[in-house]
Structure formats: structure tokens, C-alpha cells
Design a protein around this motif. Structure first.
Motif, PDB file in Angstrom:
ATOM      1  N   LYS A  11      30.239  38.123  54.747  1.00 49.71           N
ATOM      2  CA  LYS A  11      30.255  37.998  56.195  1.00 49.71           C
ATOM      3  C   LYS A  11      29.708  36.643  56.656  1.00 49.71           C
ATOM      4  O   LYS A  11      28.831  36.052  56.032  1.00 49.71           O
ATOM      5  N   ILE A  12      30.241  36.158  57.775  1.00 53.54           N
ATOM      6  CA  ILE A  12      29.705  34.987  58.463  1.00 53.54           C
ATOM      7  C   ILE A  12      28.829  35.491  59.599  1.00 53.54           C
ATOM      8  O   ILE A  12      29.273  36.307  60.421  1.00 53.54           O
ATOM      9  N   ILE A  13      27.601  35.000  59.674  1.00 56.45           N
ATOM     10  CA  ILE A  13      26.666  35.368  60.731  1.00 56.45           C
ATOM     11  C   ILE A  13      26.504  34.185  61.676  1.00 56.45           C
ATOM     12  O   ILE A  13      26.246  33.054  61.231  1.00 56.45           O
ATOM     13  N   THR A  14      26.645  34.412  62.969  1.00 55.90           N
ATOM     14  CA  THR A  14      26.304  33.394  63.954  1.00 55.90           C
ATOM     15  C   THR A  14      25.233  33.970  64.880  1.00 55.90           C
ATOM     16  O   THR A  14      25.215  35.175  65.157  1.00 55.90           O
ATOM     17  N   PHE A  15      24.326  33.114  65.336  1.00 51.50           N
ATOM     18  CA  PHE A  15      23.169  33.568  66.111  1.00 51.50           C
ATOM     19  C   PHE A  15      22.971  32.668  67.318  1.00 51.50           C
ATOM     20  O   PHE A  15      22.849  31.450  67.183  1.00 51.50           O
ATOM     21  N   GLY A  16      22.950  33.272  68.509  1.00 50.96           N
ATOM     22  CA  GLY A  16      22.744  32.480  69.706  1.00 50.96           C
ATOM     23  C   GLY A  16      22.937  33.299  70.969  1.00 50.96           C
ATOM     24  O   GLY A  16      22.810  34.523  70.962  1.00 50.96           O
ATOM     25  N   GLU A  17      23.274  32.620  72.043  1.00 49.61           N
ATOM     26  CA  GLU A  17      23.395  33.254  73.358  1.00 49.61           C
ATOM     27  C   GLU A  17      24.850  33.330  73.785  1.00 49.61           C
ATOM     28  O   GLU A  17      25.609  32.359  73.640  1.00 49.61           O
TER      29      GLU A  17
END
Length: 348
Positions: A11-17
Motif C-alpha cells: 500500500k501507498i500511504i499519504t498523510f496530510g489535510e
């Protein structure tokens, strides 16, 4: 990175708003009429959507308030196939940005209303990063996220420590925003975070704003870029932080409506420039995010450096033709443009 197929399946994880975007219809000015279009967008969310549209298993991590607005943001992500199971709920509000699209010699205007948004009030204990990265192969964040609160740099450091422990490839888009923090604070924080980064993405201004690394013979405000000067910028970034690759987007603005667009990739062995696209812009917001997503996809597919930067630049060029933050294109559409078919003729 890019050739390990077991890792590439993870999986690719992205973190932000993710924010609520409110924009007048078309090229109207604020309150020129009584209607605004409500959609959603935000750096890392835009990357997750692009990657999901390319067929990747992409998950977005954030915090959203309970209620219909938070539900709407999650529904928008799910529509494109983004995994939202890692989103935590809480806080009082979602961030908002107001966008007035520019045209010709009139610039676009973004006004942000994001103070005390749910993501800005996350705590160190809110996320179990070891669990999040247990099935992940890639982690992406931008320089916007650590600027949202005093706690978020420490939260990202904790995430990056865990990503390294799990052998996860890390990418970062510098994405400096002067409305969120000073150059000095950005440089201090990003100096620490970039030590963990494998693939760094920047535009023609970010390296200068955050790290004081400036391309010679370049004047962004007049649209004059010296491509070769960015070789030195990429080399200095890699030498300073030890990442494996540096990618730089190259935008020459003729006006708000017409830009020239290209990308550069440096892998420590060579410098690779994409073809240049002459864009007539429908909506430029998310252009850099779509470049980043294209880069990640191409690397995970094991494309060679030239094809990687060509795929990223073509994906981003297409985004400039699409309303909203999200890049609603497929891999075959990007590959078609990569092959040189940019005529825009009707397909039947």
C-alpha cells in the motif's frame, strides 16, 4: 525502489489535510454572482486520488470531524478508490480554501481558512504508525503538513522513524507555503524531515524558499527559467540530504492562462528532462501533486528515469485541463500523451 515487485504491491500511504474548496463558477470573481462550487482537495489527498486512479492501492491518513462535511470528504476519496479506513474522526471543523481562478494577466487567488482544523489538532498518540506501515511500501507527505501545527513536525518524525524501520520508501514534496510559516521555521523543520526522504520533489521556488538553494539565471516572476541551473539545485539537495532522487517541476508562466511545463529528474547518475508542454490552463491547482503521483507510480512500475519523468510531466500536463484539485485521468491517457499525441482531437 521501483524494481522490488513485492514492495510495489504494498500500500501507498499519504498523510496530510483535505480541505473543502469553495470556488466561483468558471472564471468569475468572488461574489460576482451568488454561487460557489463546493469540492474537496489537498496536497496528499490529491496524490492518493491520482494513484488510485492509476490502479494503485493508496490510503489517505488524516483527521476529519464527525458530521456531513467530514462524511462528504471521505465519500469524495472513496469515489476514486482511495482507502479511507485509516482516517480518524474528531475535532470541530475541516479546513476551507476559497479559490478565484485567474485568467490572462489576472492572477489566481487562494484564501485559506484552516485555523483549528481537525488535522491541526492531532496528538502524537492518535496514530499507530507501526500498524499503518505494517502493510505499506511507500509513504508520501508534503511540506504543508508539518506547517499546520506545532505538534505535526514531531508526529511526522515519529511516522518517518516507523517508515524507516519498516523499510518503506519515503517521498516528500517541499511545497513551501508562506502563509503557514516563515522560511526560517520551514528550513529548520524540513532539514530534519528530509533526512528520511528517498525521493524529494520541489518546484522552481521551493528549494530557494526552504533551504536557500537558488537556481542561477532564473526569474520566476518573469517566467524565465534556466533548465541547466536546476542540475546544480538537484545536486546540492542530494548532497545535503542523501536522498536517492530529486525531481523538480519547471513552470514558465506566460500568463495565468498559458504556461510552459516540464519536469527534471536527477538520480545521482544523470539528469533527465521531460518534453515541454505548452499549457492552456483550465485549473492549475493540484498540478504539482499530479506530478508527484505520476512520479511515484512510474517508479513503482520500474520505469527507467527518462520514462519516469515523462510520465510524471504528462500526468501533470493533463491535470491542468481538469476542473478541481483531483487529477481524473487514467494510465492509458497519460501514456498516450507521453507518446506525443497531444493534439486534443476528438476520440471516437
Amino acid at each position: 525502489m521501483g524494481n522490488n515487485k513485492d514492495t510495489d504491491k504494498k500500500k501507498i500511504i499519504t498523510f496530510g489535510e483535505i480541505m473543502l474548496r469553495l470556488a466561483p463558477i468558471g472564471y468569475y470573481r468572488f461574489f460576482q454572482n451568488d454561487q460557489m462550487q463546493a469540492t474537496f482537495g489537498g496536497g496528499e489527498a490529491n496524490v492518493a486520488v491520482s494513484l488510485a486512479n492509476f490502479g494503485e492501492d493508496a490510503a489517505f491518513v488524516t483527521k476529519l470531524p464527525e458530521g456531513p462535511i467530514g462524511d462528504g470528504a471521505i465519500a469524495a476519496l472513496r469515489y476514486h478508490g482511495v482507502d479511507t479506513s485509516l482516517i480518524i474522526r474528531g475535532g470541530n471543523r475541516i479546513g476551507i480554501y476559497f479559490l478565484e481562478k485567474g485568467a490572462s494577466q489576472r492572477s489566481s487567488l487562494c484564501i485559506y481558512d484552516r485555523a483549528h482544523s481537525a488535522i491541526s489538532e492531532v496528538e502524537l498518540s492518535d496514530y499507530d504508525w507501526d500498524e499503518i506501515f505494517s502493510s505499506a511500501g511507500w509513504f508520501h507527505f508534503t511540506g504543508i503538513t508539518p506547517a499546520l501545527s506545532e505538534r505535526l513536525p514531531d508526529i511526522l518524525l515519529k511516522a518517518l522513524d516507523s517508515a524507516r524501520a519498516h523499510g518503506v520508501t519515503v517521498s516528500c514534496d517541499l511545497n513551501y507555503r508562506s502563509s503557514l510559516w516563515s522560511r526560517e521555521r520551514a528550513g529548520e523543520v524540513m532539514e530534519k524531515l528530509c533526512r528520511y526522504v528517498d525521493v524529494l520533489i520541489a518546484n522552481e521556488e521551493d528549494a530557494k524558499d526552504v533551504f536557500g538553494i537558488e537556481a542561477e539565471h532564473t526569474d520566476v516572476s518573469s517566467g524565465r527559467l534556466d533548465r541547466n541551473a536546476y542540475k546544480a539545485v538537484a545536486t546540492e539537495l542530494m548532497d545535503r540530504f542523501g536522498m536517492r532522487m530529486v525531481a523538480i517541476t519547471l513552470r514558465s508562466s506566460r500568463s495565468a492562462s498559458d504556461n510552459d511545463w516540464a519536469g527534471m529528474l536527477y538520480d545521482g547518475d544523470g539528469y533527465y528532462f521531460s518534453r515541454e508542454y505548452h499549457l492552456h490552463i483550465v485549473d492549475r491547482v493540484g498540478g504539482g501533486d499530479s506530478f508527484g503521483a505520476g512520479l511515484i507510480y512510474a517508479l513503482r512500475q520500474g520505469m527507467d528515469p527518462q520514462d519516469t519523468v515523462e510520465f510524471a510531466a504528462a500526468a501533470s500536463a493533463l491535470k491542468h485541463s481538469i476542473e478541481g484539485d483531483f487529477n481524473r485521468v487514467s494510465v492509458p491517457e497519460v501514456e498516450k500523451l507521453m507518446r506525443g499525441d497531444g493534439s486534443g482531437r476528438v476520440r471516437r
